[in-house]
Every structure is written in C-alpha cells, then in structure tokens.
Design a protein around this motif. Sequence first.
Motif, PDB file in Angstrom:
ATOM      1  N   TYR A 176       0.843  -1.202   0.000  1.00  0.00           N
ATOM      2  CA  TYR A 176       0.000   0.000   0.000  1.00  0.00           C
ATOM      3  C   TYR A 176       0.879   1.253   0.000  1.00  0.00           C
ATOM      4  O   TYR A 176       1.738   1.437   0.859  1.00  0.00           O
ATOM      5  N   GLU A 177       0.681   2.108  -1.019  1.00  0.00           N
ATOM      6  CA  GLU A 177       1.455   3.337  -1.222  1.00  0.00           C
ATOM      7  C   GLU A 177       2.962   3.072  -1.087  1.00  0.00           C
ATOM      8  O   GLU A 177       3.699   3.834  -0.464  1.00  0.00           O
ATOM      9  N   TYR A 178       3.402   1.997  -1.705  1.00  0.00           N
ATOM     10  CA  TYR A 178       4.794   1.561  -1.588  1.00  0.00           C
ATOM     11  C   TYR A 178       5.638   1.914  -2.817  1.00  0.00           C
ATOM     12  O   TYR A 178       6.820   2.233  -2.690  1.00  0.00           O
ATOM     13  N   ASP A 214       6.895   3.925  -6.262  1.00  0.00           N
ATOM     14  CA  ASP A 214       6.985   5.252  -6.878  1.00  0.00           C
ATOM     15  C   ASP A 214       6.580   5.228  -8.342  1.00  0.00           C
ATOM     16  O   ASP A 214       6.111   6.237  -8.873  1.00  0.00           O
ATOM     17  N   ASP A 233      -3.779   2.531  -5.402  1.00  0.00           N
ATOM     18  CA  ASP A 233      -3.513   2.325  -3.987  1.00  0.00           C
ATOM     19  C   ASP A 233      -2.060   1.918  -3.718  1.00  0.00           C
ATOM     20  O   ASP A 233      -1.519   2.183  -2.638  1.00  0.00           O
ATOM     21  N   LEU A 263       0.539   3.001  -5.467  1.00  0.00           N
ATOM     22  CA  LEU A 263       1.436   4.117  -5.769  1.00  0.00           C
ATOM     23  C   LEU A 263       1.586   5.053  -4.576  1.00  0.00           C
ATOM     24  O   LEU A 263       0.626   5.322  -3.846  1.00  0.00           O
ATOM     25  N   THR A 264       2.785   5.586  -4.404  1.00  0.00           N
ATOM     26  CA  THR A 264       2.986   6.659  -3.439  1.00  0.00           C
ATOM     27  C   THR A 264       2.349   7.932  -3.987  1.00  0.00           C
ATOM     28  O   THR A 264       2.200   8.088  -5.206  1.00  0.00           O
ATOM     29  N   PRO A 265       1.946   8.871  -3.133  1.00  0.00           N
ATOM     30  CA  PRO A 265       1.479  10.169  -3.635  1.00  0.00           C
ATOM     31  C   PRO A 265       2.561  10.813  -4.508  1.00  0.00           C
ATOM     32  O   PRO A 265       3.727  10.874  -4.123  1.00  0.00           O
ATOM     33  N   LYS A 321      -0.563   9.896  -9.693  1.00  0.00           N
ATOM     34  CA  LYS A 321      -1.349  10.050  -8.478  1.00  0.00           C
ATOM     35  C   LYS A 321      -0.954  11.382  -7.840  1.00  0.00           C
ATOM     36  O   LYS A 321       0.190  11.562  -7.422  1.00  0.00           O
TER      37      LYS A 321
END
Length: 278
Positions: free
Chosen positions: A102-104, A106, A129, A131-133, A276
């Motif tokens: 989760y958000e791991y 880039d 979900d 992807l990192t912001p 994202k």
Amino acid sequence: MNEASLYSKYSGLQKTDAKFVVDNYLRLVKWKSHEKILDVGSGDGDVLLEILLPGLPPDFHRLVGTDVSDDMVRHARNKCKHSKVDFVPLDIATSSIPPEFYEYFDHIFSFYCLHWVPEQRRAMKNMFDMLTPGGDMLLAFLASNPIYDIYENMAKSNKWAPYMHNVKKYISPYHHSEHPENELEDILKKEGFVSHLCRVEDRTYTFPSFQILSKSVAAVNPFIKKLPDDEVDNYIQDYVKEVRKLESITVETCNNNDNEEKVHVPYKLFVVFASKVV
C-alpha cells in the motif's frame, strides 16, 4: 497461458511492443533517487529484465515483478540474477492488495497484461492504492486485436464451444469499443488518477510464417489447456483457417523455395501515462 518456457520462446509480439513503448514513452517518467518500482504482469520476466531494467536509473532501490501465474513467477525467479529485482505472485484484480504494497511504489509499469483483466476498475484502483502520492504509471496493453474475433468465431462452433464457453473473459474489455480512449480515461479519473496520456496506437506485427504463428498461439491461447491432448493440433489448424478468413489480416507469400507465408496482423495498442496527485 501455457507453460512459461513456451511463452518465453514465442513472445516476439509482446517484446516488440514493450520495446516500442520504452523507447518512445519512458522519457515521460520523472525519476528521483532510490525509488521502488512495480511491473504488473511480468510473465516469464524477459521484458522486465531485457527491456525495462536497462532503461531504469542505476540507483533505483527495488524492482518487483508480479504475475498471477505461479509458474511464470518461478520461471522468472530462476533466470533473474539481479540483487535488486524480485518476482512475486499477485493478481492485479485482487479484492485486497498486500498491505506491505500500500502506497509503496513510486512507479508502476505494465506491458501486455491488462487486456487479460475484465475488472478494469479494480485493477486501476489497486495500482492507484499501491502508488505513493506523486507516483506515476506507464501502461501498454491491447485495445483490440483480430485474435479476439477469432476467439469469438471459434466459440460459436459446435466443436469448440464446450471449451470456450467463457470466451468473453479472454477478450480485451475495449475490443468492441468505438471510443476506447474515452472509456479508459473515464476509469482513470474515477479512480483518482491524473491522465497525462491515453492513446491508442495503430500497430502491425508480422509473423514470419504460419508455423511461428501457430507456436505463438499455443503459447498464449487460454483455451488450449482445456482441450483433450488429441484435439490440440486440430484446434490450431482450425485457428489458422480462421486467420485466413479475416479480411483485416494480410497473408503474403514469400518468393523462396518453401513458399512460406508471412502473416501481417494489425491491432490497436493502448499507451497510458498517469499519475497520483500528491
């Protein structure tokens, strides 16, 4: 898909298009240092190791290749010698992504996988979900291909229908779409992505002979494994007959001693780059 070794030997189309996308669109990715990268649907690992990996910055932190097939994952692991590359099983349409992902990541890449996924919104949500912001993804998969017309035609025959009753599951969700870019753009936006590029490229692949075409069919055709062993050759022969019937496919007779026939297959390829927002 059939066994990984067969796929590895007869996946020229997939490798050609992956190279096309990397050569022309990898420049869109904005790199930082020590980033984590995901490849969705890495199959036998050849595209990841031979085409994607050489284009990455040398200081990336980790590259994870995934596939729904345990056989493909094992095959890829066995050939991988890179200390920062690993392969793990993952269904991109899963109802629950691994918590550690989760958000791991880039950056996410995917070549020739997503046309196998009927649950397009679920796949896009899962990638969002993971992807990192500020992360992004570059995707390439089939929008349409005459191979799907052949599947549909053969599924109507009394002979092959019992083995192809779920044919829609193996046809790109956009194959019959008049405006596939609009459909996919809408999904991307609904799942939270900013779409920077959502393009359908007109492509043509040439099989050097019907023999190579037949081997390629055996490598990726999802119905062959459902057939009795003594019917596989008959199925492929009927498949080749259907190829000859399609007006969209061009057959060219070569001027050589064997009178081999080249098979020119036109198709449409999605190329997508989205991010994202932070």
